[in-house]
Design a protein around this motif. Structure first.
Motif, PDB file in Angstrom:
ATOM      1  N   SER A  31     -14.326 -15.162  15.136  1.00 12.91           N
ATOM      2  CA  SER A  31     -15.626 -14.866  14.539  1.00 12.91           C
ATOM      3  C   SER A  31     -16.715 -15.423  15.449  1.00 12.91           C
ATOM      4  N   GLU A  32     -17.984 -15.120  15.136  1.00 12.02           N
ATOM      5  CA  GLU A  32     -19.080 -15.627  15.955  1.00 12.02           C
ATOM      6  C   GLU A  32     -19.098 -17.152  15.961  1.00 12.02           C
ATOM      7  N   ILE A  33     -18.846 -17.761  14.804  1.00 10.34           N
ATOM      8  CA  ILE A  33     -18.822 -19.226  14.729  1.00 10.34           C
ATOM      9  C   ILE A  33     -17.675 -19.779  15.564  1.00 10.34           C
ATOM     10  N   GLN A  34     -16.522 -19.136  15.488  1.00  7.29           N
ATOM     11  CA  GLN A  34     -15.358 -19.609  16.244  1.00  7.29           C
ATOM     12  C   GLN A  34     -15.547 -19.429  17.747  1.00  7.29           C
ATOM     13  N   LYS A  35     -16.325 -18.427  18.143  1.00  6.12           N
ATOM     14  CA  LYS A  35     -16.622 -18.272  19.572  1.00  6.12           C
ATOM     15  C   LYS A  35     -17.382 -19.493  20.083  1.00  6.12           C
ATOM     16  N   GLY A  36     -18.301 -19.995  19.269  1.00  2.82           N
ATOM     17  CA  GLY A  36     -19.016 -21.206  19.649  1.00  2.82           C
ATOM     18  C   GLY A  36     -18.086 -22.397  19.753  1.00  2.82           C
ATOM     19  N   GLU A  37     -17.111 -22.466  18.846  1.00  2.00           N
ATOM     20  CA  GLU A  37     -16.149 -23.566  18.894  1.00  2.00           C
ATOM     21  C   GLU A  37     -15.225 -23.438  20.100  1.00  2.00           C
ATOM     22  N   LEU A  38     -14.925 -22.202  20.491  1.00  2.00           N
ATOM     23  CA  LEU A  38     -14.151 -21.986  21.714  1.00  2.00           C
ATOM     24  C   LEU A  38     -14.914 -22.518  22.919  1.00  2.00           C
ATOM     25  N   LEU A  39     -16.199 -22.248  22.957  1.00  2.00           N
ATOM     26  CA  LEU A  39     -17.020 -22.750  24.059  1.00  2.00           C
ATOM     27  C   LEU A  39     -17.075 -24.274  24.035  1.00  2.00           C
ATOM     28  N   ASP A  40     -17.162 -24.854  22.830  1.00  2.00           N
ATOM     29  CA  ASP A  40     -17.111 -26.318  22.708  1.00  2.00           C
ATOM     30  C   ASP A  40     -15.823 -26.859  23.323  1.00  2.00           C
ATOM     31  N   ALA A  41     -14.699 -26.225  22.969  1.00  3.71           N
ATOM     32  CA  ALA A  41     -13.398 -26.681  23.461  1.00  3.71           C
ATOM     33  C   ALA A  41     -13.316 -26.554  24.976  1.00  3.71           C
ATOM     34  N   ALA A  42     -13.804 -25.444  25.506  1.00  4.99           N
ATOM     35  CA  ALA A  42     -13.756 -25.241  26.957  1.00  4.99           C
ATOM     36  C   ALA A  42     -14.598 -26.281  27.680  1.00  4.99           C
ATOM     37  N   GLU A  43     -15.763 -26.602  27.123  1.00  5.23           N
ATOM     38  CA  GLU A  43     -16.634 -27.584  27.769  1.00  5.23           C
ATOM     39  C   GLU A  43     -16.051 -28.991  27.689  1.00  5.23           C
ATOM     40  N   ARG A  44     -15.288 -29.275  26.625  1.00 11.31           N
ATOM     41  CA  ARG A  44     -14.652 -30.597  26.510  1.00 11.31           C
ATOM     42  C   ARG A  44     -13.476 -30.733  27.469  1.00 11.31           C
ATOM     43  N   VAL A  45     -12.690 -29.672  27.591  1.00 10.57           N
ATOM     44  CA  VAL A  45     -11.433 -29.749  28.337  1.00 10.57           C
ATOM     45  C   VAL A  45     -11.625 -29.535  29.832  1.00 10.57           C
ATOM     46  N   LEU A  46     -12.491 -28.589  30.187  1.00 12.92           N
ATOM     47  CA  LEU A  46     -12.632 -28.218  31.591  1.00 12.92           C
ATOM     48  C   LEU A  46     -13.734 -29.032  32.267  1.00 12.92           C
ATOM     49  N   PRO A  47     -13.492 -29.496  33.472  1.00 10.22           N
ATOM     50  CA  PRO A  47     -14.463 -30.352  34.165  1.00 10.22           C
ATOM     51  C   PRO A  47     -15.504 -29.575  34.957  1.00 10.22           C
ATOM     52  N   TYR A  48     -15.681 -28.268  34.657  1.00 13.05           N
ATOM     53  CA  TYR A  48     -16.617 -27.476  35.443  1.00 13.05           C
ATOM     54  C   TYR A  48     -17.313 -26.469  34.539  1.00 13.05           C
ATOM     55  N   ASP A  49     -18.227 -25.722  35.119  1.00 12.02           N
ATOM     56  CA  ASP A  49     -18.990 -24.711  34.399  1.00 12.02           C
ATOM     57  C   ASP A  49     -18.056 -23.573  34.000  1.00 12.02           C
ATOM     58  N   VAL A  50     -17.792 -23.447  32.710  1.00 11.60           N
ATOM     59  CA  VAL A  50     -16.757 -22.513  32.271  1.00 11.60           C
ATOM     60  C   VAL A  50     -17.126 -21.057  32.508  1.00 11.60           C
ATOM     61  N   SER A  51     -18.384 -20.685  32.355  1.00 14.40           N
ATOM     62  CA  SER A  51     -18.737 -19.276  32.522  1.00 14.40           C
ATOM     63  C   SER A  51     -18.651 -18.847  33.982  1.00 14.40           C
ATOM     64  N   SER A  52     -19.160 -19.681  34.896  1.00 10.51           N
ATOM     65  CA  SER A  52     -19.126 -19.294  36.303  1.00 10.51           C
ATOM     66  C   SER A  52     -17.705 -19.344  36.848  1.00 10.51           C
ATOM     67  N   GLN A  53     -16.896 -20.295  36.397  1.00 13.04           N
ATOM     68  CA  GLN A  53     -15.520 -20.370  36.866  1.00 13.04           C
ATOM     69  C   GLN A  53     -14.714 -19.161  36.409  1.00 13.04           C
ATOM     70  N   LEU A  54     -14.958 -18.715  35.176  1.00 14.54           N
ATOM     71  CA  LEU A  54     -14.239 -17.542  34.697  1.00 14.54           C
ATOM     72  C   LEU A  54     -14.676 -16.306  35.466  1.00 14.54           C
ATOM     73  N   LEU A  55     -15.971 -16.232  35.779  1.00 12.42           N
ATOM     74  CA  LEU A  55     -16.471 -15.106  36.557  1.00 12.42           C
ATOM     75  C   LEU A  55     -15.744 -15.015  37.890  1.00 12.42           C
ATOM     76  N   ASN A  56     -15.471 -16.163  38.485  1.00 10.00           N
ATOM     77  CA  ASN A  56     -14.790 -16.190  39.778  1.00 10.00           C
ATOM     78  C   ASN A  56     -13.265 -16.196  39.642  1.00 10.00           C
ATOM     79  N   ARG A  57     -12.792 -16.048  38.403  1.00 12.17           N
ATOM     80  CA  ARG A  57     -11.354 -15.976  38.124  1.00 12.17           C
ATOM     81  C   ARG A  57     -10.611 -17.206  38.656  1.00 12.17           C
ATOM     82  N   THR A  58     -11.180 -18.378  38.428  1.00 13.33           N
ATOM     83  CA  THR A  58     -10.550 -19.591  38.938  1.00 13.33           C
ATOM     84  C   THR A  58     -10.055 -20.509  37.824  1.00 13.33           C
TER      85      THR A  58
END
Length: 324
Positions: A273-300
């Motif tokens: 859901s839209e709310i869960q998408k925000g929580e997914l972003l929260d989780a990605a920002e907590r777990v990953l040590p880099y900018d999640v959107s740009s890293q995904l764009l570069n498929r890394t």
């Protein structure tokens, strides 16, 4: 003296601009573009759109309808000023500026705020923009530049960054005093002459603006014909370009942002859901040590990191009551 880029056709001391034959493009007056969701704005680090100053209109079409409904005199300062602000907003969408009107009692002199999604800055590196519209018949003096500089200190939250530009817009061309003051300013500033029908006639910016990486930005003179082909009238307007090419308009930029946000969510393989998408972003920002959107764009994003994010989200969702 600081550099001032002057672009408004042929001027003494400046090289002729390239001229292209191009049919005059028409744009719908209705608001049909994609509204970015709070999740999409957050993914691309875009500031939240401010609350509108009026509940009765949000673009030129709805304003004209409302003005007619309340019998607002066309010559009144409110009608003239609001009409011009919406005209400027519509014109600048052609050049990837997403703007919202905030004019009102507490606007700190700012009429429009938004983001500028120039090529190479389309996603999370969009420039922040503060716009003042000077819909005056008389020439404006250098004091308007100093007023614009003052808005940087009173900008809304989300626009107080080192990559915010100020834009002065007027139906009249900049005077020598305005150009000199603009050139000396330590703030990144633009001047744009936009006529009341929305035609761009002049675009100036100073050296401080150049430092924000807008070197490829340029201006071309284009000619076309009026809608009444039988009259044979020739039209002339200035077009902002990027490295000699057309700048994708804001409709296309918003479509690209929406599509990329959908791809970003799909990458994780979960129906959210839209709310869960925000929580997914929260989780990605907590777990990953880099900018999640740009890293995904570069498929890394590695499979291991992807699994960590999904696990963190699942743990978060399991902790929530069933009603959430």
């Amino acid at each position: 003296m600081r550099l001032l880029r002057l672009h408004h056709g042929l001027a003494a001391g400046y090289s002729p601009l390239r001229v292209r034959q191009d049919a005059r493009r028409c744009f719908s007056s209705s608001r049909v573009y994609n509204e970015l969701t709070p999740f999409t704005r957050r993914l691309f680090k875009l500031p939240s759109a401010p609350s509108p100053p009026s509940q009765h209109h949000n673009d030129l079409t709805t304003f004209l309808s409302y003005a007619e409904h309340i019998s607002l005199p066309v010559a009144s300062s409110v009608h003239v000023g609001t009409h011009y602000e919406y005209t400027v907003l519509k014109t600048l969408r052609r050049y990837a500026l997403s703007l919202d009107r905030i004019g009102g009692r507490d606007d700190a002199g700012i009429d429009l705020v938004g983001t500028w999604h120039l090529p190479e800055r389309e996603r999370e590196r969009a420039l922040r923009v503060l716009v003042q519209c000077k819909s005056l018949k008389a020439k404006v003096g250098p004091n308007v530049v100093r007023e614009l500089e003052g808005t940087f200190r009173q900008a809304p939250v989300g626009w107080r960054t080192g990559e915010t530009v100020g834009v002065l817009v007027s139906p009249r061309e900049a005077t020598k005093g305005v150009r000199d003051t603009l050139a000396r300013s330590t703030y990144p500033l633009f001047w744009m002459t936009i006529e009341r029908d929305g035609t761009l006639k002049q675009a100036l910016w100073n050296a401080r603006a150049e430092e924000l990486g807008i070197g490829p930005l340029g201006v071309e003179t284009r000619y076309g014909t009026t809608e009444d082909a039988e009259s044979g009238s020739i039209t002339k307007e200035m077009i902002l370009t990027w490295d000699g090419c057309d700048i994708p308009d804001m409709d296309r930029v918003e479509q690209n942002l929406v599509e990329f946000a959908e791809q970003w969510v799909a990458f994780w393989g979960m129906d959210l859901s839209e709310i869960q998408k925000g929580e997914l972003l929260d989780a990605a920002e907590r777990v990953l040590p880099y900018d999640v959107s740009s890293q995904l764009l570069n498929r890394t994003v590695s499979d291991a990191d992807r699994k960590k994010v999904i696990q963190a989200l699942q743990e978060r969702l399991q902790q929530q009551p069933a009603s959430e």
